[in-house]
Design a protein around this motif. Structure first.
Motif, PDB file in Angstrom:
ATOM      1  N   ASP A 104      -6.202 -22.955  48.829  1.00 47.77           N
ATOM      2  CA  ASP A 104      -6.526 -24.367  48.580  1.00 47.77           C
ATOM      3  C   ASP A 104      -7.167 -24.555  47.215  1.00 47.77           C
ATOM      4  OD1 ASP A 104      -5.636 -25.216  51.174  1.00 47.77           O
ATOM      5  OD2 ASP A 104      -7.487 -24.379  52.001  1.00 47.77           O
ATOM      6  N   GLY A 105      -6.758 -23.720  46.281  1.00 49.47           N
ATOM      7  CA  GLY A 105      -7.292 -23.830  44.936  1.00 49.47           C
ATOM      8  C   GLY A 105      -8.632 -23.152  44.732  1.00 49.47           C
ATOM      9  N   GLU A 106      -9.093 -22.395  45.734  1.00 52.10           N
ATOM     10  CA  GLU A 106     -10.358 -21.686  45.574  1.00 52.10           C
ATOM     11  C   GLU A 106     -10.250 -20.660  44.447  1.00 52.10           C
ATOM     12  OE1 GLU A 106      -9.881 -22.189  50.143  1.00 52.10           O
ATOM     13  OE2 GLU A 106      -8.600 -21.767  48.393  1.00 52.10           O
ATOM     14  N   THR A 107     -11.261 -20.605  43.636  1.00 52.14           N
ATOM     15  CA  THR A 107     -11.346 -19.612  42.564  1.00 52.14           C
ATOM     16  C   THR A 107     -12.746 -19.025  42.565  1.00 52.14           C
ATOM     17  OG1 THR A 107      -9.743 -20.804  41.195  1.00 52.14           O
ATOM     18  CG2 THR A 107     -11.113 -19.159  40.099  1.00 52.14           C
ATOM     19  N   VAL A 108     -12.818 -17.729  42.804  1.00 50.95           N
ATOM     20  CA  VAL A 108     -14.098 -17.035  42.820  1.00 50.95           C
ATOM     21  C   VAL A 108     -13.998 -15.869  41.847  1.00 50.95           C
ATOM     22  CG1 VAL A 108     -15.845 -15.874  44.242  1.00 50.95           C
ATOM     23  CG2 VAL A 108     -14.366 -17.637  45.258  1.00 50.95           C
ATOM     24  N   ALA A 109     -15.010 -15.706  41.026  1.00 46.90           N
ATOM     25  CA  ALA A 109     -14.997 -14.622  40.054  1.00 46.90           C
ATOM     26  C   ALA A 109     -16.368 -13.979  39.972  1.00 46.90           C
ATOM     27  CB  ALA A 109     -14.582 -15.138  38.679  1.00 46.90           C
ATOM     28  N   TRP A 110     -16.375 -12.691  39.748  1.00 49.02           N
ATOM     29  CA  TRP A 110     -17.619 -11.974  39.515  1.00 49.02           C
ATOM     30  C   TRP A 110     -17.324 -10.848  38.536  1.00 49.02           C
ATOM     31  CZ3 TRP A 110     -14.965 -12.308  44.049  1.00 49.02           C
ATOM     32  CH2 TRP A 110     -14.415 -11.138  44.576  1.00 49.02           C
ATOM     33  N   PRO A 111     -18.354 -10.360  37.850  1.00 53.12           N
ATOM     34  CA  PRO A 111     -18.110  -9.367  36.789  1.00 53.12           C
ATOM     35  C   PRO A 111     -17.437  -8.115  37.321  1.00 53.12           C
ATOM     36  CG  PRO A 111     -20.322 -10.249  36.619  1.00 53.12           C
ATOM     37  CD  PRO A 111     -19.768 -10.746  37.928  1.00 53.12           C
ATOM     38  N   TRP A 112     -16.494  -7.611  36.548  1.00 52.58           N
ATOM     39  CA  TRP A 112     -15.866  -6.326  36.848  1.00 52.58           C
ATOM     40  C   TRP A 112     -16.742  -5.213  36.318  1.00 52.58           C
ATOM     41  CZ3 TRP A 112     -13.475  -2.688  33.368  1.00 52.58           C
ATOM     42  CH2 TRP A 112     -12.764  -1.668  34.014  1.00 52.58           C
ATOM     43  N   GLN A 113     -17.044  -4.266  37.177  1.00 54.10           N
ATOM     44  CA  GLN A 113     -17.883  -3.155  36.781  1.00 54.10           C
ATOM     45  C   GLN A 113     -17.009  -2.030  36.222  1.00 54.10           C
ATOM     46  OE1 GLN A 113     -21.189  -3.299  36.789  1.00 54.10           O
ATOM     47  NE2 GLN A 113     -21.104  -5.353  37.671  1.00 54.10           N
ATOM     48  N   PRO A 114     -17.087  -1.768  34.926  1.00 57.50           N
ATOM     49  CA  PRO A 114     -16.246  -0.705  34.343  1.00 57.50           C
ATOM     50  C   PRO A 114     -16.533   0.640  34.997  1.00 57.50           C
ATOM     51  CG  PRO A 114     -17.266  -2.043  32.628  1.00 57.50           C
ATOM     52  CD  PRO A 114     -17.929  -2.418  33.915  1.00 57.50           C
ATOM     53  N   VAL A 115     -15.488   1.422  35.178  1.00 59.31           N
ATOM     54  CA  VAL A 115     -15.640   2.757  35.737  1.00 59.31           C
ATOM     55  C   VAL A 115     -15.604   3.770  34.594  1.00 59.31           C
ATOM     56  CG1 VAL A 115     -14.595   2.104  37.909  1.00 59.31           C
ATOM     57  CG2 VAL A 115     -13.157   3.018  36.102  1.00 59.31           C
ATOM     58  N   GLY A 116     -15.994   4.977  34.893  1.00 59.29           N
ATOM     59  CA  GLY A 116     -16.007   6.014  33.868  1.00 59.29           C
ATOM     60  C   GLY A 116     -14.615   6.409  33.430  1.00 59.29           C
ATOM     61  N   ALA A 117     -14.570   7.223  32.415  1.00 63.18           N
ATOM     62  CA  ALA A 117     -13.287   7.668  31.866  1.00 63.18           C
ATOM     63  C   ALA A 117     -12.512   8.491  32.880  1.00 63.18           C
ATOM     64  CB  ALA A 117     -13.533   8.490  30.602  1.00 63.18           C
ATOM     65  N   ARG A 118     -11.213   8.206  32.962  1.00 65.88           N
ATOM     66  CA  ARG A 118     -10.265   8.974  33.786  1.00 65.88           C
ATOM     67  C   ARG A 118     -10.611   8.955  35.269  1.00 65.88           C
ATOM     68  NH1 ARG A 118      -9.496  14.818  31.642  1.00 65.88           N
ATOM     69  NH2 ARG A 118      -7.713  14.718  33.044  1.00 65.88           N
ATOM     70  N   VAL A 119     -11.264   7.898  35.731  1.00 67.59           N
ATOM     71  CA  VAL A 119     -11.512   7.758  37.162  1.00 67.59           C
ATOM     72  C   VAL A 119     -10.265   7.159  37.807  1.00 67.59           C
ATOM     73  CG1 VAL A 119     -12.888   6.578  38.930  1.00 67.59           C
ATOM     74  CG2 VAL A 119     -14.003   7.539  36.908  1.00 67.59           C
ATOM     75  N   GLN A 120      -9.913   7.629  38.965  1.00 65.24           N
ATOM     76  CA  GLN A 120      -8.719   7.176  39.659  1.00 65.24           C
ATOM     77  C   GLN A 120      -8.707   5.663  39.863  1.00 65.24           C
ATOM     78  OE1 GLN A 120      -9.978   8.801  43.855  1.00 65.24           O
ATOM     79  NE2 GLN A 120      -8.673   7.034  44.165  1.00 65.24           N
ATOM     80  N   ASP A 121      -7.528   5.111  40.086  1.00 66.55           N
ATOM     81  CA  ASP A 121      -7.386   3.691  40.377  1.00 66.55           C
ATOM     82  C   ASP A 121      -8.126   3.346  41.675  1.00 66.55           C
ATOM     83  OD1 ASP A 121      -5.811   1.058  39.856  1.00 66.55           O
ATOM     84  OD2 ASP A 121      -5.444   1.510  41.965  1.00 66.55           O
TER      85      ASP A 121
END
Length: 274
Positions: free
Chosen positions: A199-216
């Motif tokens: 219904d048009g809801e949009t929710v956002a929060w900061p993405w926490q970067p992960v360390g180098a070469r961490v799996q998806d």
């Protein structure tokens, strides 16, 4: 005495011997959320920490038989769908989802499930993509994917026919109720986790970067969302808690082999409901 029976989440996915994705890794994620994970094998992967090398797909009829056996034996509170290696398996899962629509379905859409050692760039290594989008996605409560997946599919013209719909909106246009896109570029230099609703809801929060070469982390997030939905949480709260859990597992990532660092799915502190 209060009941201690956990919620039950039905997991569709590959057997990944490296423990990065799908089975049995998803079962551990279920345990971290006090849920009981029951598994249906869609195929067996040849994989290590450097990536997916080959997939031996399961027989579609066996996927259907095993899933329906579990569904008839016990109450299933949520369904998580991981790697779907063939259109025939996609069709079977779609039929199961239609017959058991009371259980919210969470779908993980990776940027690619093609073997990493494929030398033929023109080879159609993902014939199930179209079947997943056409048959499973319209029955999905929440789709989880990274921003890189949308970029790749738009570049490959998988979503190009959806006129007027770009980015995450393209997934909603295909019929999903909600879509969670991780590491989405809100503006240059600012990445967020973006959740869009019916219904048009949009929710956002900061993405926490992960360390180098961490799996998806997106498959793990999808499983965590399914577990939270199984206990009755709203989609918004389930998505937020799943992303918090994923960030916590990434802080405990370890180098198991020569490839990607693996996350600890049983981190020291479990996620809690505010």
């Amino acid at each position: 005495m209060p009941s201690t029976t956990p919620s039950v989440t039905l997991l569709f996915g590959l057997f990944d011997p490296s423990g990065q994705q799908d089975l049995p890794a998803d079962a551990i994620t279920c345990a971290a959320h006090d849920s009981h994970g029951v598994c249906v094998l869609t195929g067996v992967a040849l994989a290590d920490t450097t990536g997916l090398l080959n997939v031996d797909a399961a027989v579609a009829e066996s996927v259907d038989d095993q899933a329906r056996g579990l569904l008839e034996d016990m109450p299933i509170h949520a369904i998580k769908v991981g790697t779907v290696p063939t259109p025939e398996i996609a069709s079977m899962i779609a039929g199961i989802a239609a017959d058991y629509s009371h259980a919210p379905l969470v779908l993980h859409l990776p940027a690619s499930q093609a073997p990493t050692d494929s030398d033929d760039e023109d080879q159609d290594t993902e014939p199930s993509v179209g079947a997943v989008l056409e048959l499973i996605l319209p029955q999905t409560k929440v789709v989880v994917m990274g921003a890189n997946a949308i970029e790749r599919w738009l570049n490959d013209e998988v979503l190009a026919h959806l006129e007027g719909n770009g980015g995450p909106q393209a997934i909603l246009a295909l019929g999903a109720d909600w879509v969670l896109v991780t590491a989405f570029a809100q503006r240059p230099g600012q990445l967020i986790n973006l959740l869009l609703g019916p219904d048009g809801e949009t929710v956002a929060w900061p993405w926490q970067p992960v360390g180098a070469r961490v799996q998806d982390l997106n498959g793990l997030i999808a499983t965590a969302i399914a577990n939270h939905l199984a206990t009755g949480l709203s989609v918004t709260e389930a998505a937020k808690q799943a992303c918090t859990y994923a960030s916590l597992t990434a802080t405990c990532a370890f180098q198991a082999g020569m490839g990607q660092r693996l996350v600890s799915r049983l981190p020291p502190k479990a996620p809690t409901t505010p």
